[in-house]
Design a protein around this motif. Structure first.
Motif, PDB file in Angstrom:
ATOM      1  N   SER A 269       1.976  -3.718  11.482  1.00 51.22           N
ATOM      2  CA  SER A 269       0.891  -2.740  11.594  1.00 51.22           C
ATOM      3  C   SER A 269      -0.482  -3.329  11.279  1.00 51.22           C
ATOM      4  CB  SER A 269       1.160  -1.547  10.674  1.00 51.22           C
ATOM      5  OG  SER A 269       1.280  -1.986   9.330  1.00 51.22           O
ATOM      6  N   VAL A 270      -0.523  -4.481  10.601  1.00 50.49           N
ATOM      7  CA  VAL A 270      -1.819  -5.062  10.226  1.00 50.49           C
ATOM      8  C   VAL A 270      -2.035  -6.442  10.832  1.00 50.49           C
ATOM      9  CG1 VAL A 270      -1.723  -3.809   8.048  1.00 50.49           C
ATOM     10  CG2 VAL A 270      -1.044  -6.213   8.099  1.00 50.49           C
TER      11      VAL A 270
ATOM     12  N   TYR B  88      -4.047   0.391  -2.397  1.00 51.05           N
ATOM     13  CA  TYR B  88      -3.565  -0.967  -2.172  1.00 51.05           C
ATOM     14  C   TYR B  88      -3.267  -1.634  -3.512  1.00 51.05           C
ATOM     15  CZ  TYR B  88      -4.627  -0.710   2.783  1.00 51.05           C
ATOM     16  OH  TYR B  88      -4.627  -0.365   4.109  1.00 51.05           O
TER      17      TYR B  88
ATOM     18  N   ASP C 151      -4.897   3.292   7.838  1.00 55.60           N
ATOM     19  CA  ASP C 151      -4.898   2.279   6.785  1.00 55.60           C
ATOM     20  C   ASP C 151      -5.266   2.880   5.430  1.00 55.60           C
ATOM     21  OD1 ASP C 151      -6.376   0.024   9.141  1.00 55.60           O
ATOM     22  OD2 ASP C 151      -4.293   0.046   8.468  1.00 55.60           O
TER      23      ASP C 151
ATOM     24  N   MET D 157      -9.805  -7.157   5.446  1.00 55.65           N
ATOM     25  CA  MET D 157      -9.323  -6.106   6.342  1.00 55.65           C
ATOM     26  C   MET D 157     -10.409  -5.794   7.364  1.00 55.65           C
ATOM     27  SD  MET D 157      -7.450  -3.600   3.592  1.00 55.65           S
ATOM     28  CE  MET D 157      -8.982  -3.077   2.867  1.00 55.65           C
TER      29      MET D 157
ATOM     30  N   VAL E 238       2.370  -5.002   3.059  1.00 54.65           N
ATOM     31  CA  VAL E 238       1.216  -5.289   3.905  1.00 54.65           C
ATOM     32  C   VAL E 238       1.159  -6.771   4.266  1.00 54.65           C
ATOM     33  CG1 VAL E 238      -1.305  -5.277   4.062  1.00 54.65           C
ATOM     34  CG2 VAL E 238      -0.112  -3.377   2.939  1.00 54.65           C
TER      35      VAL E 238
ATOM     36  N   LEU F  93     -10.566  -1.574  10.689  1.00 56.54           N
ATOM     37  CA  LEU F  93      -9.807  -0.587   9.921  1.00 56.54           C
ATOM     38  C   LEU F  93      -9.609   0.705  10.700  1.00 56.54           C
ATOM     39  CD1 LEU F  93     -11.331  -1.335   6.443  1.00 56.54           C
ATOM     40  CD2 LEU F  93      -8.881  -1.312   6.957  1.00 56.54           C
TER      41      LEU F  93
ATOM     42  N   ARG G  47       0.834  -1.192   0.000  1.00 53.60           N
ATOM     43  CA  ARG G  47       0.000   0.000   0.000  1.00 53.60           C
ATOM     44  C   ARG G  47       0.876   1.252   0.000  1.00 53.60           C
ATOM     45  NH1 ARG G  47      -2.582  -0.426   6.148  1.00 53.60           N
ATOM     46  NH2 ARG G  47      -0.670   0.162   7.303  1.00 53.60           N
TER      47      ARG G  47
END
Length: 129
Positions: free
Chosen positions: A63-64, A94, A90, A83, A48, A86, A38
């Motif tokens: 982070s995800v 993407y 974010d 996802m 990601v 959110l 992203r």
């Protein structure tokens, strides 16, 4: 040449969910490790998530982790990114990526995305606070 087409982006409130999809018409989908990257406005591209050819190995950015899930269906030549939870941070475009190398290589490449063989055009995800 591998053509990748992303879809599923949009506007969502913080705490909401989206599922991104990346499809390819080719039969070579299972030959590639796949990933999502992203790029937020004014920021560099970042890794990601990535998944191995068979789907048994997945890697996530810190982070995800715990919020996003990458998966693939080789029979449908489709890659997914679910996802959840959110956050405004974010928000980004993407991109779907295909790599002949190992999926883990996508998570450690410098700069992020270096070595990726094919890219999609991206889909915009906007998370409002």
């Amino acid at each position: 040449q591998v053509q990748l087409v992303e879809s599923g982006g949009g506007l969502v409130q913080a705490g909401g969910s989206l599922r991104l999809t990346c499809t390819t018409p080719g039969r070579t989908f299972s030959n590639y490790a796949m990933g999502w990257f992203r790029q937020a406005p004014g920021k560099e591209r970042e890794f990601v998530a990535a998944i191995s050819r068979s789907g048994d190995i997945t890697t996530y950015a810190d982070s995800v982790k715990g919020r996003f899930t990458i998966s693939r269906d080789n029979a449908k030549t489709t890659l997914y990114l679910q996802m959840n939870s959110l956050k405004p941070e974010d928000t980004a475009v993407y991109y779907c990526a295909a790599d002949r190398g190992a999926s883990r290589a996508m998570s450690v490449a410098v700069p992020p995305g270096h070595g990726v063989d094919y890219w999609g055009k991206g889909t915009l995800v906007t998370v409002s606070s």
